[in-house]
Motif scaffolding. Structure first.
Motif, PDB file in Angstrom:
ATOM      1  N   LEU A  50     -10.583   0.464  13.700  1.00 27.79           N
ATOM      2  CA  LEU A  50     -11.169   0.741  15.016  1.00 27.79           C
ATOM      3  C   LEU A  50     -10.101   0.575  16.091  1.00 27.79           C
ATOM      4  O   LEU A  50      -9.976  -0.466  16.719  1.00 27.79           O
ATOM      5  CB  LEU A  50     -12.337  -0.220  15.259  1.00 27.79           C
ATOM      6  CG  LEU A  50     -13.154   0.018  16.529  1.00 27.79           C
ATOM      7  CD1 LEU A  50     -13.718   1.418  16.543  1.00 27.79           C
ATOM      8  CD2 LEU A  50     -14.267  -1.003  16.644  1.00 27.79           C
ATOM      9  N   LYS A  51      -9.343   1.614  16.321  1.00 24.38           N
ATOM     10  CA  LYS A  51      -8.302   1.592  17.354  1.00 24.38           C
ATOM     11  C   LYS A  51      -8.227   2.962  18.033  1.00 24.38           C
ATOM     12  O   LYS A  51      -8.301   4.010  17.368  1.00 24.38           O
ATOM     13  CB  LYS A  51      -6.930   1.261  16.748  1.00 24.38           C
ATOM     14  CG  LYS A  51      -6.751  -0.189  16.301  1.00 24.38           C
ATOM     15  CD  LYS A  51      -6.536  -1.100  17.511  1.00 24.38           C
ATOM     16  CE  LYS A  51      -6.284  -2.536  17.069  1.00 24.38           C
ATOM     17  NZ  LYS A  51      -4.969  -2.704  16.461  1.00 24.38           N
TER      18      LYS A  51
ATOM     19  N   TYR B   2     -17.374   2.883  30.606  1.00 34.15           N
ATOM     20  CA  TYR B   2     -16.346   2.007  30.042  1.00 34.15           C
ATOM     21  C   TYR B   2     -15.340   1.536  31.098  1.00 34.15           C
ATOM     22  O   TYR B   2     -14.892   0.388  31.087  1.00 34.15           O
ATOM     23  CB  TYR B   2     -15.630   2.711  28.888  1.00 34.15           C
ATOM     24  CG  TYR B   2     -15.229   1.795  27.759  1.00 34.15           C
ATOM     25  CD1 TYR B   2     -14.768   0.502  27.997  1.00 34.15           C
ATOM     26  CD2 TYR B   2     -15.307   2.212  26.440  1.00 34.15           C
ATOM     27  CE1 TYR B   2     -14.401  -0.341  26.967  1.00 34.15           C
ATOM     28  CE2 TYR B   2     -14.947   1.372  25.388  1.00 34.15           C
ATOM     29  CZ  TYR B   2     -14.498   0.099  25.664  1.00 34.15           C
ATOM     30  OH  TYR B   2     -14.142  -0.737  24.631  1.00 34.15           O
ATOM     31  N   VAL B   3     -14.985   2.403  32.032  1.00 36.68           N
ATOM     32  CA  VAL B   3     -13.994   2.025  33.038  1.00 36.68           C
ATOM     33  C   VAL B   3     -14.534   0.928  33.951  1.00 36.68           C
ATOM     34  O   VAL B   3     -13.876  -0.105  34.179  1.00 36.68           O
ATOM     35  CB  VAL B   3     -13.553   3.247  33.862  1.00 36.68           C
ATOM     36  CG1 VAL B   3     -12.639   2.818  35.000  1.00 36.68           C
ATOM     37  CG2 VAL B   3     -12.842   4.260  32.962  1.00 36.68           C
TER      38      VAL B   3
ATOM     39  N   THR C 191      -4.877  -0.449  29.660  1.00 37.59           N
ATOM     40  CA  THR C 191      -5.913  -0.516  30.689  1.00 37.59           C
ATOM     41  C   THR C 191      -6.404   0.898  31.010  1.00 37.59           C
ATOM     42  O   THR C 191      -5.793   1.896  30.604  1.00 37.59           O
ATOM     43  CB  THR C 191      -5.353  -1.146  31.969  1.00 37.59           C
ATOM     44  OG1 THR C 191      -4.380  -0.248  32.530  1.00 37.59           O
ATOM     45  CG2 THR C 191      -4.686  -2.483  31.677  1.00 37.59           C
ATOM     46  N   PRO C 192      -7.496   1.020  31.777  1.00 38.01           N
ATOM     47  CA  PRO C 192      -7.940   2.353  32.196  1.00 38.01           C
ATOM     48  C   PRO C 192      -6.884   3.122  32.975  1.00 38.01           C
ATOM     49  O   PRO C 192      -6.853   4.354  32.930  1.00 38.01           O
ATOM     50  CB  PRO C 192      -9.169   2.063  33.055  1.00 38.01           C
ATOM     51  CG  PRO C 192      -9.683   0.760  32.567  1.00 38.01           C
ATOM     52  CD  PRO C 192      -8.461  -0.029  32.187  1.00 38.01           C
TER      53      PRO C 192
ATOM     54  N   ARG D 174      -8.085   7.827  26.968  1.00 42.32           N
ATOM     55  CA  ARG D 174      -8.795   7.121  25.896  1.00 42.32           C
ATOM     56  C   ARG D 174     -10.079   6.497  26.410  1.00 42.32           C
ATOM     57  O   ARG D 174     -11.118   6.545  25.735  1.00 42.32           O
ATOM     58  CB  ARG D 174      -7.889   6.057  25.270  1.00 42.32           C
ATOM     59  CG  ARG D 174      -6.746   6.641  24.446  1.00 42.32           C
ATOM     60  CD  ARG D 174      -5.857   5.555  23.886  1.00 42.32           C
ATOM     61  NE  ARG D 174      -4.717   6.141  23.168  1.00 42.32           N
ATOM     62  CZ  ARG D 174      -3.669   5.466  22.747  1.00 42.32           C
ATOM     63  NH1 ARG D 174      -3.590   4.154  22.972  1.00 42.32           N
ATOM     64  NH2 ARG D 174      -2.686   6.065  22.102  1.00 42.32           N
ATOM     65  N   PHE D 175     -10.025   5.892  27.585  1.00 45.56           N
ATOM     66  CA  PHE D 175     -11.242   5.340  28.176  1.00 45.56           C
ATOM     67  C   PHE D 175     -12.262   6.446  28.435  1.00 45.56           C
ATOM     68  O   PHE D 175     -13.449   6.267  28.201  1.00 45.56           O
ATOM     69  CB  PHE D 175     -10.919   4.583  29.461  1.00 45.56           C
ATOM     70  CG  PHE D 175     -10.516   3.155  29.235  1.00 45.56           C
ATOM     71  CD1 PHE D 175     -11.440   2.135  29.335  1.00 45.56           C
ATOM     72  CD2 PHE D 175      -9.209   2.836  28.906  1.00 45.56           C
ATOM     73  CE1 PHE D 175     -11.073   0.808  29.122  1.00 45.56           C
ATOM     74  CE2 PHE D 175      -8.821   1.524  28.687  1.00 45.56           C
ATOM     75  CZ  PHE D 175      -9.753   0.502  28.789  1.00 45.56           C
ATOM     76  N   GLU D 176     -11.794   7.579  28.901  1.00 45.82           N
ATOM     77  CA  GLU D 176     -12.707   8.699  29.163  1.00 45.82           C
ATOM     78  C   GLU D 176     -13.345   9.188  27.878  1.00 45.82           C
ATOM     79  O   GLU D 176     -14.556   9.427  27.820  1.00 45.82           O
ATOM     80  CB  GLU D 176     -11.950   9.837  29.840  1.00 45.82           C
ATOM     81  CG  GLU D 176     -12.852  11.026  30.180  1.00 45.82           C
ATOM     82  CD  GLU D 176     -12.094  12.165  30.854  1.00 45.82           C
ATOM     83  OE1 GLU D 176     -12.766  13.120  31.302  1.00 45.82           O
ATOM     84  OE2 GLU D 176     -10.854  12.095  30.918  1.00 45.82           O
ATOM     85  N   ALA D 177     -12.548   9.344  26.829  1.00 43.64           N
ATOM     86  CA  ALA D 177     -13.074   9.851  25.560  1.00 43.64           C
ATOM     87  C   ALA D 177     -14.061   8.883  24.928  1.00 43.64           C
ATOM     88  O   ALA D 177     -14.965   9.301  24.187  1.00 43.64           O
ATOM     89  CB  ALA D 177     -11.922  10.118  24.598  1.00 43.64           C
TER      90      ALA D 177
END
Length: 611
Positions: A430-431, A495-496, A517-518, A524-527
């Motif tokens: 999980l990364k 998530y952000v 970080t965001p 990645r945070f968006e996805a």
């Protein structure tokens, strides 16, 4: 859209349904006992309708309630001399507060460590003489700090770092302090440092050094012998959790090399001669005794199911908390019988769990299935997704899944990639594609459930709490045609915003999972954010949230709800005055009742259940 903010507790009825009895029936945790006063114990119970701490004098049989707070109390520690009960005092479940202490025999609470400001807890270790404590603290401003506190003296700072850390243990004679830290920036894999009370370093153990393979360590405890410098450590050097004994004075490491296929934990027997081994494999648990002199491993008899905790007593007996999916939990002893049986209503049992293995994109996925007795598919089916994510579902008693089964549903629980208990590679998978990886595994099990004839594809519910709630909202948006409706409890929804509002230790975990970080890895945070896909959601959505939650804060949930409102999407929101879940039985029953009602209303008329 329906919104609710609380109502009076339901009247208690003698004819209450079994699902409600399972929540109301008094239950107890495994009692913790004082090392130098083993007749004195501390446990958690919901006997009053709220989970609180209880003191138990085994010599007299007397039990008394220690804490009494509207939103409950579960974090408590008994001092080694048995004289004091330390408990963590936060505000309405926000996990931000101070340690207080109370005499074991009863009396007024007092501030345990004057001079330390409120914080999130980061571990606690108490000295045997009752005069010394090592206190871990975490705040957004300071990161992690660890203080040494002595009676009548101001606390002294021993450790400080921006990354997450915590108190591991204090040696029997108080001369050594073990600390877990993530100064290397990987919150999933800790290194160890042993300090003296003056803050100087005695020894370091770091499996993250000098390579790209990420390995973690954890403190399992110092030997319970005066002057003994052996520290029991959990490691992942062979791809799973195992124990070793590290002499911090000499540097010698004794690898036990146990031939057991799953994750292994351990704790000391009270005389330091052996280890009580906990073995978790394929959603079940068992116990062994390991003799450090002969290196002999002997099984400790327990029924098939899950051992949630165990402790060796001075007389050599072992007490353990056991349950299975069919049988409620109980505290048992190898000396015979149930150790601690609360009076009053007894919990009804449920149905056994069935094991299913499904081939997935990352390997074989283990799922646990329950269905009503005698039922044949296709059935309305609930995919109840566990939180964590570093956790796993097991063959243990759970009132929530049992409630769904009582109402005619099949329940499927998936130990997706990221779950513990299946080796380091499975957990560490999980990364970066966080959330999307787990949903690939859930999708594979969903296809099996439909193809096997178990699940009705027109009556599929995706649900879960915490990380399971996050996966529910993310799944509704990324797999909009797969689910009939979704029920998310205390979820990550945006998530952000969640990252910026959550407690510092979880920020560190998110940086590890997503690689920054965001601001550093916005894509990645968006996805991985449910908010990104909210406009694709087709199914009705139910969300419950604690307004004081520091883990999945309320503001980011409100952002998601506003987007649902703007679209006119079918949704209901329930907000309650607590943190990351509730310790109040009436509140928990109300939440489950609302979830069952939501499902019934929105599945009505669909498939055979509505015919």
């Amino acid at each position: 859209m329906t919104e609710s903010n609380g109502s009076p507790s339901p009247e208690r009825r003698e004819d209450m349904p079994d699902w409600e009895k399972r929540f109301r029936a008094p239950r107890v945790s495994l009692p913790d006992w004082a090392e130098d006063a083993p007749d004195r114990s501390l446990f958690v119970s919901n006997a009053t309708g709220t989970y609180e701490l209880y003191a138990w004098d085994r010599a007299t049989g007397e039990q008394r309630q220690v804490t009494n707070r509207p939103n409950g109390t579960t974090d408590g520690v008994l001092s080694p001399d048995g004289e004091w009960i330390w408990w963590f005092d936060d505000k309405d479940g926000d996990e931000f507060g101070v340690w207080r202490r109370q005499p074991f025999a009863g009396g007024e609470d007092e501030l345990a460590v004057p001079g330390l400001d409120p914080s999130y807890p980061a571990g606690l270790a108490l000295g045997r003489d009752g005069r010394m404590a090592v206190v871990g603290r975490s705040t957004d401003e300071e990161g992690t700090t660890i203080h040494l506190a002595r009676v009548s003296d101001a606390p002294v700072e021993l450790y400080r770092h921006r990354e997450s850390a915590g108190v591991g243990d204090l040696s029997h004679d108080g001369s050594l302090i073990a600390v877990e830290h993530t100064e290397h920036g990987d919150a999933m894999h800790s290194a160890l440092r042993v300090l003296r009370p003056d803050g100087t370093t005695v020894a370091e153990l770091d499996d993250t050094k000098g390579g790209t393979v990420e390995l973690g360590l954890e403190v399992l405890g110092f030997a319970p012998v005066h002057g003994d410098t052996r520290l029991l450590v959990g490691h992942q050097r062979r791809g799973r959790w195992e124990p070793l004994v590290w002499d911090v004075a000499t540097g010698e490491e004794t690898d036990l090399a146990l031939e057991l296929p799953g994750d292994v934990s351990a704790e000391w027997y009270p005389d330091g001669s052996g280890l009580l081994i906990g073995h978790s494999y394929e959603a079940r648990g068992e116990l062994f005794r390991y003799d450090l002199r002969t290196r002999e491993l002997v099984k400790v008899p327990t029924p098939t199911g899950t051992v949630s905790g165990a402790t060796a007593r001075p007389d050599g007996s072992v007490e353990y908390l056991w349950s299975s999916a069919a049988e409620p939990s109980s505290v048992r002893s190898t000396a015979g019988g149930v150790v601690l049986d609360p009076p009053g209503l007894k919990s009804p049992g449920s149905v056994p769990v069935e094991d299913v293995w499904v081939e997935g994109p990352g390997g074989r996925i283990h799922a646990l299935v329950q269905k009503p007795v005698g039922a044949t598919g296709p059935l309305p089916t609930v995919f109840d997704i566990h939180g964590g994510p570093t956790w796993h579902d097991s063959d243990s008693f759970a009132a929530g899944p049992a409630a769904w089964v009582d109402h005619g549903y099949a329940v499927v629980r998936v130990n997706y990639r990221g779950s513990t208990g299946y080796g380091r590679a499975w957990t560490d998978a999980l990364k970066h594609r966080v959330g999307l990886i787990e949903l690939e595994d859930i999708a594979a099990v969903r296809e099996w459930a439909i193809g096997s004839g178990l699940a009705d594809p027109d009556r599929l519910i995706l649900t879960g709490g915490s990380w399971g709630g996050y996966l529910t909202l993310l799944g509704l948006g990324t797999q909009p045609d797969a689910w009939t409706l979704g029920i998310a409890a205390v979820p990550v929804a945006d998530y952000v915003t969640a990252y910026h509002d959550e407690m510092e230790a979880l920020k560190a975990m998110d940086r590890t999972l997503l690689g920054g970080t965001p601001e550093e890895v916005p894509e990645r945070f968006e996805a991985s954010s449910p908010l990104t896909y909210v406009d694709q959601v087709k199914a009705p959505v139910y969300i419950s949230a604690g307004v004081n939650d520091p883990r999945c804060p309320i503001r980011q949930i409100e952002n998601y709800v506003k987007r649902l409102q703007a679209r006119g999407a079918v949704h209901e929101v329930y907000r309650y005055d607590a943190g990351h879940g509730s310790l109040v039985v009436d509140e928990r029953i109300k939440q489950v009742g609302l979830e069952l009602d939501f499902a019934e209303r929105h599945l009505k008329g669909r498939g055979s259940r509505g015919d």
